[in-house]
Design a protein around this motif. Sequence first.
Motif, PDB file in Angstrom:
ATOM      1  N   LYS A  12       0.866  -1.210   0.056  1.00  0.00           N
ATOM      2  CA  LYS A  12      -0.075   0.001   0.017  1.00  0.00           C
ATOM      3  C   LYS A  12       0.926   1.378  -0.055  1.00  0.00           C
ATOM      4  N   GLY A  13       0.593   2.255  -0.840  1.00  0.00           N
ATOM      5  CA  GLY A  13       1.207   3.386  -0.756  1.00  0.00           C
ATOM      6  C   GLY A  13       0.816   4.276   0.529  1.00  0.00           C
ATOM      7  N   GLY A  14       1.767   5.192   0.691  1.00  0.00           N
ATOM      8  CA  GLY A  14       1.725   6.271   1.690  1.00  0.00           C
ATOM      9  C   GLY A  14       1.335   5.944   3.161  1.00  0.00           C
ATOM     10  N   VAL A  15       1.894   4.443   3.657  1.00  0.00           N
ATOM     11  CA  VAL A  15       1.403   4.136   5.022  1.00  0.00           C
ATOM     12  C   VAL A  15       2.757   4.481   5.803  1.00  0.00           C
ATOM     13  N   GLY A  16       3.413   4.980   5.387  1.00  0.00           N
ATOM     14  CA  GLY A  16       4.766   5.490   6.345  1.00  0.00           C
ATOM     15  C   GLY A  16       6.225   4.597   6.309  1.00  0.00           C
ATOM     16  N   LYS A  17       6.337   3.794   4.979  1.00  0.00           N
ATOM     17  CA  LYS A  17       7.506   2.981   4.677  1.00  0.00           C
ATOM     18  C   LYS A  17       8.650   3.844   4.881  1.00  0.00           C
ATOM     19  N   THR A  18       8.725   4.908   3.951  1.00  0.00           N
ATOM     20  CA  THR A  18       9.978   5.854   4.023  1.00  0.00           C
ATOM     21  C   THR A  18      10.212   6.602   5.251  1.00  0.00           C
ATOM     22  N   THR A  19       9.003   6.993   6.043  1.00  0.00           N
ATOM     23  CA  THR A  19       9.248   7.760   7.184  1.00  0.00           C
ATOM     24  C   THR A  19       9.883   6.830   8.250  1.00  0.00           C
ATOM     25  N   THR A  20       9.366   5.714   8.316  1.00  0.00           N
ATOM     26  CA  THR A  20       9.957   4.679   9.273  1.00  0.00           C
ATOM     27  C   THR A  20      11.285   4.251   8.803  1.00  0.00           C
ATOM     28  N   LEU A  40      15.471   1.879  -2.321  1.00  0.00           N
ATOM     29  CA  LEU A  40      15.159   0.923  -3.496  1.00  0.00           C
ATOM     30  C   LEU A  40      13.771   1.349  -4.283  1.00  0.00           C
ATOM     31  N   ASP A  41      13.629   2.765  -3.944  1.00  0.00           N
ATOM     32  CA  ASP A  41      12.105   3.153  -4.600  1.00  0.00           C
ATOM     33  C   ASP A  41      12.651   4.161  -5.343  1.00  0.00           C
ATOM     34  N   PRO A  42      12.051   4.088  -6.891  1.00  0.00           N
ATOM     35  CA  PRO A  42      12.199   5.268  -7.771  1.00  0.00           C
ATOM     36  C   PRO A  42      11.979   6.532  -7.545  1.00  0.00           C
ATOM     37  N   GLN A  43      10.878   6.584  -6.469  1.00  0.00           N
ATOM     38  CA  GLN A  43      10.488   8.043  -6.034  1.00  0.00           C
ATOM     39  C   GLN A  43      11.704   8.652  -5.197  1.00  0.00           C
ATOM     40  N   ALA A  44      12.504   8.074  -4.797  1.00  0.00           N
ATOM     41  CA  ALA A  44      13.675   8.527  -4.001  1.00  0.00           C
ATOM     42  C   ALA A  44      13.104   9.378  -2.893  1.00  0.00           C
ATOM     43  N   PRO A 129       9.700   0.233  -2.688  1.00  0.00           N
ATOM     44  CA  PRO A 129       8.506   0.986  -3.424  1.00  0.00           C
ATOM     45  C   PRO A 129       7.085   0.477  -2.949  1.00  0.00           C
ATOM     46  N   PRO A 130       6.001   1.047  -3.233  1.00  0.00           N
ATOM     47  CA  PRO A 130       4.665   0.631  -2.942  1.00  0.00           C
ATOM     48  C   PRO A 130       4.152  -0.485  -3.759  1.00  0.00           C
ATOM     49  N   SER A 131       4.634  -1.489  -3.997  1.00  0.00           N
ATOM     50  CA  SER A 131       4.259  -2.544  -4.864  1.00  0.00           C
ATOM     51  C   SER A 131       4.875  -3.788  -4.380  1.00  0.00           C
ATOM     52  N   THR A 187       1.248   2.973  12.151  1.00  0.00           N
ATOM     53  CA  THR A 187       1.782   4.394  12.090  1.00  0.00           C
ATOM     54  C   THR A 187       0.516   5.422  11.888  1.00  0.00           C
ATOM     55  N   MET A 188       1.055   6.724  12.085  1.00  0.00           N
ATOM     56  CA  MET A 188       0.014   7.532  11.908  1.00  0.00           C
ATOM     57  C   MET A 188      -1.137   7.635  13.112  1.00  0.00           C
ATOM     58  N   PHE A 189      -0.867   6.901  14.077  1.00  0.00           N
ATOM     59  CA  PHE A 189      -1.965   6.823  15.177  1.00  0.00           C
ATOM     60  C   PHE A 189      -2.521   7.995  15.729  1.00  0.00           C
ATOM     61  N   ILE A 216       3.415   4.965  16.241  1.00  0.00           N
ATOM     62  CA  ILE A 216       3.877   6.086  15.748  1.00  0.00           C
ATOM     63  C   ILE A 216       2.682   7.219  15.580  1.00  0.00           C
ATOM     64  N   PRO A 217       2.727   8.339  16.303  1.00  0.00           N
ATOM     65  CA  PRO A 217       1.696   9.092  16.129  1.00  0.00           C
ATOM     66  C   PRO A 217       1.397   9.910  15.070  1.00  0.00           C
ATOM     67  N   ARG A 218       0.303  10.433  14.417  1.00  0.00           N
ATOM     68  CA  ARG A 218       0.355  11.207  13.555  1.00  0.00           C
ATOM     69  C   ARG A 218       0.631  12.641  14.151  1.00  0.00           C
ATOM     70  N   SER A 219       1.702  13.120  13.112  1.00  0.00           N
ATOM     71  CA  SER A 219       2.432  14.393  13.735  1.00  0.00           C
ATOM     72  C   SER A 219       2.912  15.203  12.539  1.00  0.00           C
ATOM     73  N   THR A 220       2.534  16.631  12.545  1.00  0.00           N
ATOM     74  CA  THR A 220       2.851  17.334  11.511  1.00  0.00           C
ATOM     75  C   THR A 220       4.637  17.423  11.553  1.00  0.00           C
ATOM     76  N   ARG A 221       5.034  17.513  12.482  1.00  0.00           N
ATOM     77  CA  ARG A 221       6.689  17.436  12.646  1.00  0.00           C
ATOM     78  C   ARG A 221       7.197  16.459  11.856  1.00  0.00           C
ATOM     79  N   LEU A 222       6.591  15.256  11.849  1.00  0.00           N
ATOM     80  CA  LEU A 222       7.221  14.227  11.090  1.00  0.00           C
ATOM     81  C   LEU A 222       7.105  14.333   9.541  1.00  0.00           C
ATOM     82  N   ALA A 223       5.842  14.984   9.516  1.00  0.00           N
ATOM     83  CA  ALA A 223       5.530  15.025   7.735  1.00  0.00           C
ATOM     84  C   ALA A 223       6.463  16.354   7.060  1.00  0.00           C
ATOM     85  N   GLU A 224       6.895  17.091   7.880  1.00  0.00           N
ATOM     86  CA  GLU A 224       7.578  18.274   7.549  1.00  0.00           C
ATOM     87  C   GLU A 224       9.050  17.960   7.684  1.00  0.00           C
TER      88      GLU A 224
HETATM   89  N1  LIG Z   1       3.230   9.590  11.543  1.00  0.00           N
HETATM   90  C1  LIG Z   1       3.095  10.550  10.671  1.00  0.00           C
HETATM   91  N2  LIG Z   1       2.321  11.808  10.673  1.00  0.00           N
HETATM   92  C2  LIG Z   1       2.197  12.411   9.764  1.00  0.00           C
HETATM   93  N3  LIG Z   1       2.273  12.328   8.690  1.00  0.00           N
HETATM   94  C3  LIG Z   1       3.314  11.254   8.264  1.00  0.00           C
HETATM   95  C4  LIG Z   1       3.536  10.322   9.451  1.00  0.00           C
HETATM   96  N4  LIG Z   1       4.213   9.319   8.712  1.00  0.00           N
HETATM   97  C5  LIG Z   1       4.279   9.614   7.325  1.00  0.00           C
HETATM   98  N5  LIG Z   1       3.529  10.931   7.085  1.00  0.00           N
HETATM   99  C6  LIG Z   1       3.589  11.504   5.838  1.00  0.00           C
HETATM  100  O1  LIG Z   1       2.646  10.751   5.045  1.00  0.00           O
HETATM  101  C7  LIG Z   1       3.139  10.744   3.599  1.00  0.00           C
HETATM  102  C8  LIG Z   1       3.485   9.301   3.317  1.00  0.00           C
HETATM  103  O2  LIG Z   1       4.732   8.750   4.244  1.00  0.00           O
HETATM  104  P1  LIG Z   1       5.673   8.054   3.583  1.00  0.00           P
HETATM  105  O3  LIG Z   1       6.390   8.755   2.245  1.00  0.00           O
HETATM  106  O4  LIG Z   1       6.616   7.673   4.798  1.00  0.00           O
HETATM  107  O5  LIG Z   1       4.886   6.728   3.234  1.00  0.00           O
HETATM  108  P2  LIG Z   1       5.493   5.653   2.335  1.00  0.00           P
HETATM  109  O6  LIG Z   1       4.830   4.426   2.733  1.00  0.00           O
HETATM  110  O7  LIG Z   1       6.959   5.407   2.012  1.00  0.00           O
HETATM  111  O8  LIG Z   1       4.818   6.025   0.705  1.00  0.00           O
HETATM  112  P3  LIG Z   1       5.144   5.608  -0.596  1.00  0.00           P
HETATM  113  O9  LIG Z   1       4.239   4.167  -0.606  1.00  0.00           O
HETATM  114  O10 LIG Z   1       4.487   6.552  -1.611  1.00  0.00           O
HETATM  115  O11 LIG Z   1       6.319   5.201  -0.822  1.00  0.00           O
HETATM  116  C9  LIG Z   1       4.233  11.487   3.808  1.00  0.00           C
HETATM  117  O12 LIG Z   1       3.880  12.664   3.355  1.00  0.00           O
HETATM  118  C10 LIG Z   1       4.924  11.428   4.968  1.00  0.00           C
HETATM  119  O13 LIG Z   1       5.436  12.685   5.385  1.00  0.00           O
END
Ligand SMILES: Nc1ncnc2c1ncn2[C@@H]1O[C@H](COP(=O)(O)OP(=O)(O)OP(=O)(O)O)[C@@H](O)[C@H]1O
Length: 278
Positions: A12-20, A40-44, A129-131, A187-189, A216-224
């Motif tokens: 699944k995309g956007g679940v916090g893989k890269t952030t983690t 290993l993700d072309p999105q880099a 990558p998300p696949s 993530t994004m709890f 991992i809490p949902r947090s603007t600082r993590l997203a910034e």
């Molecule tokens: N705990 C969090 N709180 C708030 N925003 C978050 C949190 N974790 C990730 N994000 C934001 O959510 C978006 C998706 O996160 P991230 O890029 O880590 O996911 P991903 O699974 O790697 O995505 P992709 O599948 O596209 O590679 C990003 O904009 C990131 O900054």
Amino acid sequence: MPTKVIAVANQKGGVGKTTTAVNLAACLAAMDRRVLLFDLDPQANATSGVGLEKTEGASAYRALLGDGGLLEKIQPTAFERLEIIPSEVDLCGADIELARSENYLHRVAGALQPVLQSQRFDVVFVDCPPSLGILTLNAFAAADGLLVPLQCEYYALEGISMLNRIMAQLHGNGVNPRLELLGVVMTMFDSRTKLCQQVVSEVREHFGERVFETMIPRSTRLAEAPSFGKPIIYYDKYSSGAAAYELLAQEVLARLEKPSPQPAEVAIPAPVSDIPTT
Ligand SMILES: Nc1ncnc2c1ncn2[C@@H]1O[C@H](COP(=O)(O)OP(=O)(O)OP(=O)(O)O)[C@@H](O)[C@H]1O
Ligand SMILES: [Mg+2]
């Protein structure tokens, strides 16, 4: 201790893989471990997340196709003990190119061999990558452990059965019999929503102790933080996100450094044979 390779993956995309991947890598490096972040993700996104520009020819792409070694692709970051194999858009072609090449599931494992033998790193985090395409399968074939970030949302468990199935296949057909589910991290709890709490209890029911206690809490600082090219512990050391990733890093280390890993408490279905072993 031999280098441990951890694939951070979820189709699944956007679940916090890269952030983690980025933040665990940084926290472990801050805890005195020598860490390699393998984008290993072309999105880099992991590459820019630690402050590196996307540079043509800098990714693992050519090395995966047998042109040059992966050791030469390793670059330092601004953060002590944290190095990276960056990505860039050329990795997009890797899925197609690798599919045509021999031994295509073992390209990452093969290319990583000299890196592991060099004993330069304690841990390698592979940001997938998300696949469940060839790059991700290559990461699985090279990994000791799989770390799955799950977003606290209704469809969180969707797709996890697919991951289980793939793990069973990799075990069954001998592509990677040592792959373990290192853990699942929520993530994004957001503790204020009932849905979040329901999802967490459902996931815990399903995965038992494999779910990390730290969420991992949902947090603007993590997203910034990525837009400043910094892991959270360097962007805002005293934020809730930094504290969470520091705690998660301790849990991850405890699991990694346990003498024999716990068997995954996940019901793994019988192996099926639609992944070729070559
Ligand atoms: N705990 C969090 N709180 C708030 N925003 C978050 C949190 N974790 C990730 N994000 C934001 O959510 C978006 C998706 O996160 P991230 O890029 O880590 O996911 P991903 O699974 O790697 O995505 P992709 O599948 O596209 O590679 C990003 O904009 C990131 O900054
Ligand atoms: Mg990502």
